[in-house]
Design an enzyme around this catalytic site. Sequence first.
Site, PDB file in Angstrom:
ATOM      1  N   HIS A 113      -4.940  -5.916 -11.126  1.00 53.93           N
ATOM      2  CA  HIS A 113      -4.373  -6.906 -10.201  1.00 53.93           C
ATOM      3  C   HIS A 113      -4.044  -8.214 -10.901  1.00 53.93           C
ATOM      4  CE1 HIS A 113      -6.680  -4.072  -7.735  1.00 53.93           C
ATOM      5  NE2 HIS A 113      -5.713  -4.246  -6.855  1.00 53.93           N
ATOM      6  N   GLU A 120       0.820  -1.218   0.000  1.00 54.23           N
ATOM      7  CA  GLU A 120       0.000   0.000   0.000  1.00 54.23           C
ATOM      8  C   GLU A 120       0.851   1.264   0.000  1.00 54.23           C
ATOM      9  OE1 GLU A 120      -2.915  -0.180  -0.779  1.00 54.23           O
ATOM     10  OE2 GLU A 120      -3.202  -2.312  -0.422  1.00 54.23           O
TER      11      GLU A 120
END
Length: 545
Positions: free
Chosen positions: A447, A360
């Site tokens: 992703h 992140e």
Amino acid sequence: MKRKLAAVAVLSATALLTGVIQVSTAAQAAPTPSLQAQAAQQHATALKLAVGQAGPLAKALKLGDKEQLVAKDAAVDKDGTRHLRFERTYAGLPVIGGDLVVHQKADGSVKSVDKAVAARIALPNTTPKIAADQAATQVTAGVKATIGARADADESPLTEVHQAGKAELVVWATDGNPRLAYRTTVEGQRADGTPSRQILVTDAADGRVLATHETIETAAGTGNGIFVGQVPLATTQSGSNYQLKDAGRGGQSTSDLNNGTDGTGSLFANTSNSFGDGTVNNRESAAVDAQFGAATTWDFYKSTFGRNGIRNDGVGALSRVHYGSNYVNAFWDDSCFCMSYGDGSNNTAPLTEIDVAGHEMSHGVTAATANLNYAGESGGLNEATSDIMGTMVEWYANLPSNPPNYWIGELINLNGNGTPLRYMDQPSKDGGSADYWDANVGNLDVHYSSGVANHFFYLLSEGSGAKTINGFSYNSPTYDNSTLAGIGRDKAAQIWYRALTTYFTSTTDYAGARAGTLSAAADLYGSGSAEYNAVAATWTAVNVN
Ligand SMILES: [Zn+2]
């Protein structure tokens, strides 16, 4: 589901399917306001008493006529006993070591006095031999001479030093031999990023250093996280509380969103300086993972690439845990420069694993550098950058409770069957990711299109074929059936980082990534070097030509 998609990068696509129950943050009532207000009132009254007593007590204690007491603090016991704390001045100059506490009975009569120093102060004059400017220059030069030296096992060496403010004339009494001195503040920075603010006292007659005091203190706390196990935490002392706030790493902190979805939440703090117990029932446990993950990510970027924080500006980010309810995801949001972790299914499976933290916060690094568009092939490269750096953070942490590997989110059990979220050695093992480039890759969810670059990074690091690394088994294939040896993950990471920060732009696609990493390898290791050739062969092995 997320409105600000451009600025928000989530951990997984499948998790996006999970509904989020919007819970507004309830206004929090201050804890027992009446007691707090009562205590503040009592302290104010006691302090007022000390201010009123300063003059009479100076006389009662037979202080010299150049001496004055300055009330600093006061407390009154239930039985009326008073404890009045004073600093002292001499001819208007602060006296270091002039402090004392007077204990009075309820009727005001003096029971006893605790003095820092018993010596009487009687100086022939208050004219210093050395001028203030000269004193400050000398002191600063003395501290500069210690740059790079490790004075204390707990303290990282100074890397930078400058004078802060003027040298102040004082009376030094601490050693029982009162004399004129200067108090000078010298600021700087230490090698680990901790700021430094030293106060030095020097003799006003000969410039000799009488005392040195480092005022920046990082408290050494302890945490018990869900995934990190027991770890040290640098915390910040505020009164009797220790806050989950790290002064040495840009002030980065962790707060409790209390299952809300907005705001900065409440900063974790307690009086024990020990956080969490390793279980999800304790709200601090997830916070320990998050804070330790942020610290490790900070240290990884600093020691590996010399990067000073996510934006390279020394500013730490906020981590927010207990985001939403049953929220099975984690995300970075550039607009608040903060990251958020859900508590997972039934609010019992927080997503606070360290490779997720590294993933992140690396979105923040990408936003501050190449700013790869979060769509198409550049989106896949954006996601892959986070998986690559998140994995490197995991290797850097090297936790016994989370042995490093080339899988993503292997502990958070997002799939419900104990399998990792993503595999870098063979991305297609997750059922959706691409092992190799093809013309359709840019149409996949970011992703899944990340698979090509994740696979590239694994192959460049470790090479192809079956092998066991750190106890984990891999079997990485190649598109062209070539056999690759790998150049090691440290070199692979240096190449990727340089490409990201130096060559990639918002629209870089896979062909551009091949060109950018080749340029980076040429810069770092030379054009035509083994590393350069390995980068070329590895892109070919994932069908990027
Ligand atoms: Zn991501």
